[in-house]
Scaffold this active site. Structure first.
Site, short mmCIF file in Angstrom:
data_model
loop_
_atom_site.label_atom_id
_atom_site.label_comp_id
_atom_site.label_asym_id
_atom_site.label_seq_id
_atom_site.Cartn_x
_atom_site.Cartn_y
_atom_site.Cartn_z
N GLU A 1 0.82 -2.40 0.13
CA GLU A 1 2.17 -2.05 -0.05
C GLU A 1 3.21 -2.48 0.77
O GLU A 1 3.87 -1.79 1.10
CB GLU A 1 2.43 -0.59 -0.59
CG GLU A 1 1.90 -0.17 -1.86
CD GLU A 1 2.30 1.37 -2.38
OE1 GLU A 1 2.83 2.03 -1.34
OE2 GLU A 1 2.16 1.41 -3.53
N GLU B 1 -3.15 1.41 -8.55
CA GLU B 1 -3.14 2.64 -8.23
C GLU B 1 -2.47 3.15 -9.45
O GLU B 1 -1.28 3.24 -9.74
CB GLU B 1 -2.32 2.90 -7.25
CG GLU B 1 -2.97 2.82 -5.75
CD GLU B 1 -2.29 2.97 -4.48
OE1 GLU B 1 -1.40 4.05 -4.54
OE2 GLU B 1 -2.31 2.30 -3.37
C1 GAL Z 1 0.68 4.56 -2.42
C2 GAL Z 1 -0.26 4.16 -1.50
C3 GAL Z 1 -1.48 5.01 -1.62
C4 GAL Z 1 -1.04 6.51 -1.49
C5 GAL Z 1 -0.34 6.72 -2.72
C6 GAL Z 1 0.17 8.17 -2.90
O1 GAL Z 1 1.83 4.33 -2.47
O2 GAL Z 1 -0.52 2.87 -1.75
O3 GAL Z 1 -2.23 4.71 -0.31
O4 GAL Z 1 -0.38 6.77 -0.35
O5 GAL Z 1 1.09 5.90 -2.75
O6 GAL Z 1 -0.94 9.00 -3.01
#
Ligand code: GAL
Length: 726
Positions: free
Chosen positions: A186, A257
């Site tokens: 990110e 994600e």
């Molecule tokens: C995303 C990040 C992950 C984790 C998630 C929230 O933005 O890439 O590593 O932090 O948010 O749980």
């Protein structure tokens, strides 16, 4: 400095892990590739149904069962970040043992027929201490993290090359399960801060990636450069798809994600995302052309030891489909049903190009994938209300925020409808009379430390804590003397301080930091780094002693509005009594006597433990030792610390994490409204703490360092069984 390397590899590391072909220069292999529609494995388009399981957040004995359940729930891939901070806690000393045995973890996935996505980072965010970076980076001269900075790039490259060589036998071209890898994470979140230098750094990351000869595609979520597949993160990815395709027409739509819930921070309620909403998001994405979904988290697990980021609870349950203990939830069962259908018709989906949307209403849309024998239709309602529409000349009711999957025109799955047989409910239940002995010992204030252990630093100004502790302990003492002219009610202020302060005056406990604390605190000169305590003091000279407790390091720049290297703890500014700045000398003592002499492990044998008494309960700074037999009831096990306040816990010498019973009074983040719901407002954010089965013995000791005072005789060992649904 920095030349000696020590390696702790698991026993099975040499030589079996080196398969044929290792150390031979590899051509970019055709084993894994991609086209604009999907990832190709052995030339076949593959629908990736993946779940994030972080190896360090569970124990090796849990892995086979986690993998088995994942496979059974229809996943074909497991994704994990790699935690550089845990593998190389001290520079040049590598640890891949026990729950850090990443190699073994990937092999277990492979044994269950699962591919692996390895997100190497090494910056990973992930609510882990320092975003997965070792804290010793702070001590490397001229360091700036995640930008075009030679010291950072040198250290990162050294680690990444080492890690990749270690894992190389498990890359797909060598016959292993690893099909995709990620470097960075990110970058978009901080790209503006670093401008041209940031872009320069990202290009360097891409070049590093190419030079590793992985033979598998690189992915980079939210901010990729040339040479890596850009992937999406968020609660809903279908809404990002159009732009993604426009910007990356040659790439498949991969969602790294899909947040299945959210993490918890002390002082805030538990976060919930409904199974229906997660299922809607997945079906909606696949309908619109997505071919890879990774659930973040699929199993969240536990932040053992001091591994959680600032304020993050020890539990990393995340409201994920497999709960903290690795047990199936309603979410898992509901999603498993969806996976079944998506897998059954994966070929149909993948041999077709992305279906064109067919409008059914203002916020309703249909997608159809057809072959000679089958049609798979997705009827999607993006509106928050149910609605009726016409499909194939028939009236259909679409529930709010839902997708109906129709096979040959018949309803096969409704994302908003959970089968009663899929509903799971669990409650922690205490196991009676397991604890046989409760004893205590006091942690002294620094003035009473044994001389042999003392390492007091004296200076005119207070010293920032991490410069003294190097993050080897949460604790650091600050002491100073000052005078009041008359009996006074006043305000003691710490200006430039983090995170929690326990205030002692003349050896007596007076006050502690009010909760809730803020996760994203802004700049160091802002109000979130000032704390004030109302005290009533008699005239005369006083000794102020502060126990500063770090609650984990930040996970990213935005939490302090500065480069991560600037992270600070303890007191770096000054203290004031009303408007008067307290003048030094200050003395600083890192750590605790009980930590240094390991009261929770072998050192416990040398302690003169006292039998528990009511007077001792309320006292701050107590080490408590509880003894209990191995539970006979089936696990998983947790300890209920509802009668304690704040501290750290060890089971048979292993740190199970920080505990804090702070009430969840904090307000929930507004950007997640209508997606994430709060549970347990005003209760402690986390009351039950995981006791891994593997760490139990026939006779067990649980040691608690209680900072504020509590009643350890009310602590109980619990199981978390499935309960009847009323
Ligand atoms: C995303 C990040 C992950 C984790 C998630 C929230 O933005 O890439 O590593 O932090 O948010 O749980």
């Amino acid at each position: 400095m920095f030349h000696q390397y020590t390696y702790t590899f698991p026993d099975h590391y040499f030589p079996d892990h080196y398969r044929e072909g290792f150390c031979v220069f590899m051509e970019i292999s055709s084993t894994v590739g991609y086209d604009s529609r999907a990832v190709l494995i052995h030339g076949q388009r593959t629908l990736l149904l993946s779940g994030a399981i972080h190896y360090a957040r569970s124990t090796p004995a849990m892995w086979p069962e986690l993998m088995r359940q994942s496979k059974e729930a229809g996943l074909n891939t497991i994704e994990t970040y790699v935690f550089w901070n845990l593998h190389e806690r001290e520079r040049g000393v590598f640890d891949f043992s026990e729950r850090l045995d990443l190699f073994r973890f990937c092999e277990v996935a492979e044994q269950y027929g699962l591919y692996v996505i390895l997100r190497i980072g090494p910056y990973v965010c992930a609510e882990i201490n320092y975003g997965g970076l070792p804290t010793w980076l702070r001590d490397v001269p001229d360091m700036a993290i995640r930008t075009y900075n030679q010291p950072f790039m040198r250290e990162k490259e050294r680690w990444v090359r080492f890690l990749v060589d270690y894992m190389r036998p498990l890359l797909a071209p060598n016959g292993g399960p690893i099909i995709l890898a990620q470097l960075e994470n990110e970058y978009e979140n901080i790209a503006n801060r670093y401008g041209a230098d940031g872009q320069h750094y990202l290009r360097w990351v891409s070049e590093l990636g190419q030079s590793l000869n992985l033979g598998i595609p690189l992915v980079m979520c939210e901010g990729a450069t040339a040479g890596a597949i850009e992937t999406m993160n968020g609660y809903y990815a279908h809404s990002m798809l159009e732009q993604h395709t426009f910007q990356h027409p040659d790439q498949p739509a991969l969602w790294t994600e899909n947040w299945t819930g959210w993490y918890d921070t002390y002082g805030y309620p538990h976060h919930i995302r409904t199974p229906q909403d997660v299922a809607y998001a997945v079906a909606r994405f696949v309908a619109a052309g997505g071919t890879g979904v990774n659930y973040y988290m699929w199993h969240g697990g536990t932040n053992f030891g001091r591994e959680a980021m600032y304020l993050q609870t020890t539990s990393y349950d995340f409201n994920a489909p497999l709960d903290e203990f690795g047990q199936p939830t309603t979410k898992l069962r509901h999603l498993a049903h969806l996976h079944q259908i998506l897998t059954d018709y994966a070929e149909l989906l993948l041999t077709n190009e992305r279906a064109q949307p067919q409008s059914l209403g203002e916020m309703q849309v249909a997608y159809t994938y057809a072959s000679e024998h089958y049609t798979l239709t997705f009827l999607c309602n993006d509106a928050p209300l149910p609605t009726n529409c016409t499909w194939n000349e028939e009236q259909v009711s679409l529930p709010a925020h839902s997708v109906l999957l129709l096979v040959n025109g018949r309803l096969a799955f409704n994302t908003s409808d959970i089968a009663t047989t899929h509903v799971v409910q669990r409650d922690a239940q205490p196991l009676e009379q397991l604890i046989s002995e409760v004893v205590w010992s006091a942690e002294p204030l620094p003035s009473a430390w044994p001389t042999a252990l003392r390492s007091i630093v004296t200076a005119d100004k207070p010293r920032e804590q991490l410069a003294l502790t190097h993050d080897n302990t949460d604790y650091c003492w600050y002491s100073i003397t000052f005078s009041t002219l008359a009996d006074e009610e006043g305000i003691l202020s710490l200006i430039g301080f983090a995170d929690v302060a326990h205030i002692f005056i003349d050896g007596q406990f007076y006050a502690t930091t009010p909760t809730p604390l803020i996760e994203n605190r802004g700049s160091f000169d802002g109000s979130a780094f000032t704390q004030s305590f109302s005290l009533s003091l008699a005239a005369g000279e006083h000794e102020l002693t502060i126990l500063s407790c770090a609650m984990g390091l930040i996970k990213g720049d935005w939490m302090i509005n500065a480069n991560m290297v600037q992270e600070r703890k303890g007191l770096w500014g000054h203290a004031r009594w009303n408007s008067t700045v307290l003048e030094g000398p200050w003395s600083m003592q890192p750590g605790l006597v009980g930590e240094q002499t390991a009261f929770f492990a072998a050192g416990g044998a040398l302690v003169d433990w006292q039998l528990a008494s009511v007077e001792a309960f309320e006292k701050p700074l107590r080490w408590w030792r509880l003894t209990f037999e191995r539970p006979q009831t089936a696990g998983p096990y947790a300890v209920d610390l509802g009668s304690m306040q704040k501290g750290m816990a060890w089971l048979n010498g292993r740190c199970i994490g920080r505990y804090w019973l702070a009430a969840a009074t904090g307000e929930h983040e507004s950007w997640q409204k209508n997606i994430i719901f709060a549970q347990g407002t005003d209760d402690p954010t986390q009351r039950y703490y995981h006791l891994p089965y593997e760490w139990l013995q026939d006779k067990n000791t649980l040691v608690l360092f209680e900072e504020l005072g509590g009643d350890p005789t009310s602590v109980s060992i619990c199981t978390v069984p499935e309960t009847e649904i009323n």
